[in-house]
Design a protein around this motif. Structure first.
Motif, short mmCIF file in Angstrom:
data_model
loop_
_atom_site.label_atom_id
_atom_site.label_comp_id
_atom_site.label_asym_id
_atom_site.label_seq_id
_atom_site.Cartn_x
_atom_site.Cartn_y
_atom_site.Cartn_z
N TYR A 45 -5.68 0.88 5.83
CA TYR A 45 -4.95 -0.13 6.62
C TYR A 45 -4.37 0.40 8.01
O TYR A 45 -4.03 -0.40 8.86
N THR A 71 -4.86 5.30 3.22
CA THR A 71 -5.60 3.93 2.95
C THR A 71 -6.33 3.49 4.45
O THR A 71 -5.99 4.19 5.51
N PRO A 94 -11.17 7.06 4.83
CA PRO A 94 -9.88 6.80 3.96
C PRO A 94 -10.19 7.11 2.49
O PRO A 94 -11.41 7.62 2.47
N ALA A 121 -0.24 -4.99 2.31
CA ALA A 121 -0.64 -3.97 3.18
C ALA A 121 -0.92 -4.25 4.32
O ALA A 121 -0.55 -3.40 5.16
N THR A 136 -2.88 8.73 -1.34
CA THR A 136 -4.33 7.87 -0.72
C THR A 136 -3.86 7.60 0.94
O THR A 136 -3.01 7.19 1.20
N GLU A 164 -10.66 -6.97 1.46
CA GLU A 164 -9.91 -5.71 1.49
C GLU A 164 -10.42 -4.78 0.47
O GLU A 164 -10.90 -5.27 -0.53
N GLY A 165 -10.18 -3.54 0.85
CA GLY A 165 -10.44 -2.21 -0.24
C GLY A 165 -11.67 -2.28 -0.82
O GLY A 165 -12.01 -2.01 -1.77
N ALA A 180 0.79 -1.03 0.06
CA ALA A 180 0.02 -0.06 0.08
C ALA A 180 0.90 1.23 0.02
O ALA A 180 0.41 2.35 -0.17
N ASP A 181 2.08 0.91 0.23
CA ASP A 181 3.16 2.29 0.25
C ASP A 181 4.06 2.36 -0.56
O ASP A 181 5.10 3.37 -0.39
N SER A 209 4.82 5.87 -1.41
CA SER A 209 4.76 7.04 -0.33
C SER A 209 5.69 8.08 -0.07
O SER A 209 6.83 7.49 -0.39
N LYS A 221 -8.80 9.26 -1.45
CA LYS A 221 -7.59 10.09 -1.93
C LYS A 221 -7.45 11.33 -1.78
O LYS A 221 -8.69 11.90 -1.59
#
Lengths: 453, 72
Positions: A384, A382, A354, A53, A380, B60-61, A34-35, A38, A356
């Motif tokens: 998580y 997220t 969460p 993630a 974003t 997820e997501g 997910a990063d 980043s 964008k």
């Protein structure tokens, strides 16, 4: 210590990288799926992918982190806060791998991580503690009612292995006691693998005041003044400031000395925070817990003292002598305040939001303004990880000046694409009771009509 | 009348507590999302019978507004 791996993400990873690079060290970032894009990855000299993630499979994956350190030839590990920062097992593994652990010893992390043990160490160091009970392991609640009478109502049932407001329930009277204790044990067993609970007196109008300490690992420790972190929602901090408004000087001194005494008694090594609950009316104070890491809100302390706490952590870990850092050498200048910008919707009980960052515009960090963030426009936030988008920190000669700066910074903050608490923060900072320094942990609830309408 | 229970926020599905055919009462927890380290329970808006469950544990997501459960 020429290459430091930061076992974290987001703003604190960026923050540690900054101080490490200023000391001339190379830095290694780690990232989950997910990063990939980043800011902390872009900021470091190198970056290593450590897994999916889900934090359990990446930022909490000790094997993956150690493999990343080995692959890059990192010589030290800084854990940031959260994730594995207070995991003695991780600290031990880092040390066993021949790396420098930037933090207290595993034994110190262990001792303070167990709240009941921490309480008895505090008591032994002459630090006042909240009236509390012995521990009740899962399924063993004999003597619960008698213990509750001794502690006094209202009281909290607390999970021994919990923290940050998780695993803590309020009991107003004997009728709900047993049921609540059983429910807390079940929850704690499920969440932490340890259902042990204990009882603790609850102070209705309380302030959360904590002392930053720094120990040198040799029995010498200094305090770096207090932070008031009373503005909380769901037991989580939203606004922090230093010094604590309206706290009598004699109380501030007594608290700071008690905290430094506890750190010294443990031969504590590095940055730590001793948290106190303070009765907002009588200013009696009681030890809550000691956090064996750098805190989210450390920048307010840095603003009023000019110290770089992360740099000090790194220099101590590198074996540099910090003998010159004596208690008398630490100045206190002005007042600082931090607002945590969260991705959440205050109107919907602070429901996480969460998404964008379609637009993310912050005012320039001019004099007296510091902004710590791990995200940019287009990034974003997220689902998580935690909901913090940025820390807005303002410093002024007086509290009024710091608050005026903060009001301007909040006014100049624009976030689109997700819900944030920016309007909520504006209202708290502008609130008459907050302006007068009448802070307590029930503040948001007490003034919700003004703050959330 | 059918009630569609939409996800209040984007995030991940932690626990699903109902299956099609289950009788539920208003206020019963249907499923719990895990979002930014926080549990976000979703409750039944009315009494009825679960006619569809469009989510599963560990997903997820997920997006906000997705119709997760339908109650008839």
């Amino acid at each position: 210590m020429n290459k430091i791996l930061i076992a974290n993400r987001g703003e604190i990873a960026c923050r540690v990288i900054r101080s490490a690079q200023a000391l001339g060290a190379r830095t290694v970032a780690v990232y989950s799926d997910a990063d990939r894009e980043s800011l902390h990855v872009a900021s470091a000299d190198e970056a290593v992918h450590i897994g999916p993630a889900k934090a359990a499979e990446s930022y909490l994956n000790i094997d993956a982190l150690l493999a990343a350190a080995a692959a890059t030839g990192a010589t030290a590990v800084h854990p940031g806060y959260g994730f594995l920062a207070e995991n003695a097992g991780f600290a031990s593994r880092v040390i066993e791998a021949g790396l420098v652990w930037v933090g207290p010893t595993p034994a110190q992390i262990d001792a303070m991580g167990d709240k009941a043990r921490a309480r008895s160490l505090a008591e032994a160091a002459g630090v006042p503690i909240v009236p509390g009970s012995a521990r009740f392991p899962t399924g063993e609640l004999d003597g619960l009612e008698a213990a509750a009478e001794q502690v006094g109502y209202p009281l909290l049932v607390k999970a021994s292995a919990g923290g940050g407001g998780i695993g803590m329930r309020l009991v107003d009277g004997p009728e709900q006691l047993r049921k609540t204790a059983e429910a807390t044990q079940t929850m704690a067993e499920r969440s932490f693998g340890d259902g042990t609970v204990f009882l603790e007196r609850y102070i209705p109008r309380a302030r959360h005041v904590e002392i930053q300490v720094f120990g040198f690992g040799n029995g010498r420790a200094v305090h770096v003044y207090e932070r008031d972190c009373s503005i909380q929602r769901r037991f989580q901090k939203v606004i922090e400031e230093a010094p604590a408004p309206g706290l009598p000087q004699a109380v501030r001194v007594k608290m700071a000395e008690a905290a430094a005494r506890l750190a010294a008694s443990q031969h504590y090594r590095g940055a730590g925070t001793v948290e106190f609950i303070v009765n907002a009316e009588t200013f009696e104070f009681f030890f809550l817990e000691m956090n064996t890491r750098i805190q989210v809100e450390h920048p307010v302390t840095e603003c009023i003292t000019g110290l770089d706490l992360v740099s000090l952590q790194l220099r101590l870990a590198a074996g540099e002598s910090l003998d010159h850092l004596t208690q008398d050498s630490i100045p206190l200048a002005g007042h600082a305040i931090e607002c945590r910008l969260y991705a959440e919707n205050p109107a919907k009980m602070f429901l996480p939001s969460p998404g964008k960052l379609a637009r993310f515009a912050l005012p320039a960090a001019t004099e007296g303004v510091r902004i710590d963030t791990g995200v940019r426009e287009g990034d974003t936030i997220t689902a998580y990880y935690d909901p913090m988008v940025a820390k807005l920190i303002c410093h002024g000669a007086t509290r009024d000046e710091a608050l005026a700066r903060m009001a301007a910074v909040l006014e100049g903050t624009t976030v689109e694409g997700i819900f944030t608490n920016v309007e909520f923060l504006r209202r708290v900072v502008a609130h008459a009771a907050f302006q007068r320094g009448e802070v307590f942990t029930g503040f948001i609830d007490a003034y919700k009509a003004d703050l959330l309408a | 009348m059918a009630h569609e229970v939409e996800l209040m926020t984007a995030g991940n599905m932690w626990k699903v507590l109902v299956k099609p055919g289950d009788a539920v009462k208003a206020g019963d927890t249907l499923f719990i999302m895990e979002v930014m380290k926080m549990e976000v329970p979703h409750e039944a808006p009315a009494d009825g019978t679960v006619s569809a469950v469009n989510i599963s544990e560990g997903e997820e997501g997920l997006d906000a507004g997705f119709v997760a459960v339908v109650i008839d």
